[in-house]
Design a protein around this motif. Structure first.
Motif, PDB file in Angstrom:
ATOM      1  N   UNK A  58       0.835  -1.200   0.000  1.00  0.00           N
ATOM      2  CA  UNK A  58       0.000   0.000   0.000  1.00  0.00           C
ATOM      3  C   UNK A  58       0.881   1.266   0.000  1.00  0.00           C
ATOM      4  N   UNK A  59       1.945   1.247   0.840  1.00  0.00           N
ATOM      5  CA  UNK A  59       2.877   2.380   0.870  1.00  0.00           C
ATOM      6  C   UNK A  59       3.527   2.571  -0.503  1.00  0.00           C
ATOM      7  N   UNK A  60       3.942   1.444  -1.091  1.00  0.00           N
ATOM      8  CA  UNK A  60       4.603   1.531  -2.409  1.00  0.00           C
ATOM      9  C   UNK A  60       3.640   2.059  -3.467  1.00  0.00           C
ATOM     10  N   UNK A  61       2.396   1.647  -3.360  1.00  0.00           N
ATOM     11  CA  UNK A  61       1.400   2.141  -4.324  1.00  0.00           C
ATOM     12  C   UNK A  61       1.255   3.662  -4.202  1.00  0.00           C
ATOM     13  N   UNK A  64      14.993  -0.660  -0.761  1.00  0.00           N
ATOM     14  CA  UNK A  64      15.033   0.353  -1.818  1.00  0.00           C
ATOM     15  C   UNK A  64      14.880  -0.262  -3.213  1.00  0.00           C
ATOM     16  N   UNK A  65      15.481  -1.430  -3.394  1.00  0.00           N
ATOM     17  CA  UNK A  65      15.421  -2.088  -4.702  1.00  0.00           C
ATOM     18  C   UNK A  65      13.987  -2.514  -5.027  1.00  0.00           C
ATOM     19  N   UNK A  66      13.250  -2.995  -4.044  1.00  0.00           N
ATOM     20  CA  UNK A  66      11.855  -3.393  -4.272  1.00  0.00           C
ATOM     21  C   UNK A  66      11.005  -2.189  -4.676  1.00  0.00           C
ATOM     22  N   UNK A  67      11.189  -1.082  -3.974  1.00  0.00           N
ATOM     23  CA  UNK A  67      10.401   0.114  -4.316  1.00  0.00           C
ATOM     24  C   UNK A  67      10.764   0.626  -5.708  1.00  0.00           C
ATOM     25  N   UNK A  68      12.056   0.574  -6.039  1.00  0.00           N
ATOM     26  CA  UNK A  68      12.473   1.000  -7.388  1.00  0.00           C
ATOM     27  C   UNK A  68      11.776   0.152  -8.454  1.00  0.00           C
ATOM     28  N   UNK A  69      11.681  -1.157  -8.190  1.00  0.00           N
ATOM     29  CA  UNK A  69      11.017  -2.056  -9.153  1.00  0.00           C
ATOM     30  C   UNK A  69       9.541  -1.698  -9.299  1.00  0.00           C
ATOM     31  N   UNK A  70       8.893  -1.404  -8.171  1.00  0.00           N
ATOM     32  CA  UNK A  70       7.471  -1.032  -8.220  1.00  0.00           C
ATOM     33  C   UNK A  70       7.281   0.250  -9.035  1.00  0.00           C
TER      34      UNK A  70
END
Lengths: 163, 163, 163, 163
Positions: B58-61, B84-90
């Motif tokens: 939800x935060x990443x969205x 950080x890498x996961x958020x960059x991918x999102x």
């Protein structure tokens, strides 16, 4: 690999506690790169350790010579802000085909509150990605060597129309 | 103009002297930009103030939504290093046509000896010149979002072959 | 000569950048004395390196034993603030004829903005001139061991009527 | 209550980023007391803001007059180290019945790495407990005004036999 040439300037001024005034000893570059956890491959060479107001044509010729002679095509130069633009012009006249970024600081790094660490991160990043040319990186911005001046009232570097 | 989105992370951790532990209060971004004498035109918006290990889908969205929705095409995001890498991918899956640079710190800025100021100078510079894409800027280097991993033993970000 | 006994506490907490939390490594005392240009003759001995909330009766017995056993009559102890008063009471019951000053910090020295350096200067000074007794030196003030309490809301030490 | 009189000295030197040299602006005393979490009741009065090498007899007469005239019997004076001993002697000749402690710093507080915070904690503590007299507090030690000299090679204050 990025070559870093150290020439002194406010960046590397330190406080001489016996004399009670500002002076130069060794460069703080290695310590700053360690603090910034930099993993950029660099070589560091101290060319001189002077206030840029004291820089002579002979000093500038030495800097130009080292920029031309070094094996790397990406170079960062730490330099006093007062005559940074003059040195950039000398380099632009004498070296081509390389990305050369001059940077400095308004506050000595040895003071806790320096802009030097911010500028160093910025200069290394610009040096890594900008096309060949001679640039000044200050205040998070970059300027092409012949389109910038230092505003002596505010201390900031500003875009200037080419003469 | 560069949009800066703040999400928390080590960058903004501070020491709560009553509780005796690390916590979040407001962001240090404005103070850091002042210290760095930054003259980059920026807007700063705090999206959340959390440890990136606690970041949810939800935060990443929300982050992806703000990146897509903001009027600027150059964006810097401060973020905990752990995810950080996961958020960059999102973000890469959800936003295109913009230059988006995530950065963070291994040491809180509130500690005198932070890599945050160095990384901020670096991230703003990369954000100003890199072509559209999603990047991570750490340790003076930048990485394309899908070619990087955090080495959890050393704490450093490293190039990684695309899966 | 003043004996300095190190027991840990906020004073010596440091930031573990791999784990992302506060932890203990070695003491910062020698570095702090160097920074303060201290010329007080001292010996430094680390007795333990713990949060004072974790301090046991056994730990306190060790501290009391070292205070009684050391050859000097002037002692400074660095200690977490949460149970500093309890340890002071244990020492007062077990040691007499010596000037013993406990001190600590609200903010880790490793953070730039620590009260630790101020408190260390204060504690060494009180230890040099106060008559035999057990004292707590915090916030520039000293308190006799049985007339002080830590105010947990404000974090400050306050004079308290003897029970 | 302790009166603090500010006279300048290295303690309060700051870096003028436009001129590129050391200068005086306001005193850092309130900020230092806040950083040290000092709870000592103090009043702060700036008498002058000068390098102690520039201090005249007239300046010293002003300091002596304020020490004699102020309502408190415990006084701390921040002062440049170069002529601190001369000023202490002038005060000793002109004021009696008060505990007056002069202190200073080898490194400006505005530099992160100052001995000033350590010395301030020390001076306030000595001022709180020493009997009436004029003292110099530096390097964690105190000296009676007529038994001390500054060693100009090392920068340290040293005990000296009375002449």
């Amino acid at each position: 690999m990025i070559c870093i040439f150290v020439t002194g300037g406010t960046f590397d001024k330190t406080y001489d506690e016996i004399e009670g005034k500002l002076s130069f000893r060794g460069t703080h570059l290695p310590e700053m790169l360690r603090l910034g956890r930099s993993r950029v491959a660099v070589s560091i060479e101290t060319l001189m350790m002077i206030d840029s107001l004291d820089m002579t044509d002979r000093d500038r010729a030495l800097i130009v010579g080292r920029c031309a002679g070094c094996g790397e095509s990406r170079i960062v130069i730490t330099h006093g802000t007062d005559t940074m633009v003059e040195t950039a012009a000398a380099i632009a006249r004498g070296v081509s085909g390389k990305t050369i970024v001059l940077t400095g600081a308004m506050i000595p790094y040895a003071f806790g509150s320096s802009d030097g660490l911010f500028n160093l991160g910025s200069a290394l990043s610009f040096a890594g990605v900008l096309p060949p040319g001679v640039y000044i990186a200050m205040n998070g911005q970059y300027f092409v060597w012949n389109r910038v001046r230092k505003n002596r009232e505010t201390g900031a570097f500003e875009e200037q129309e080419q003469g």
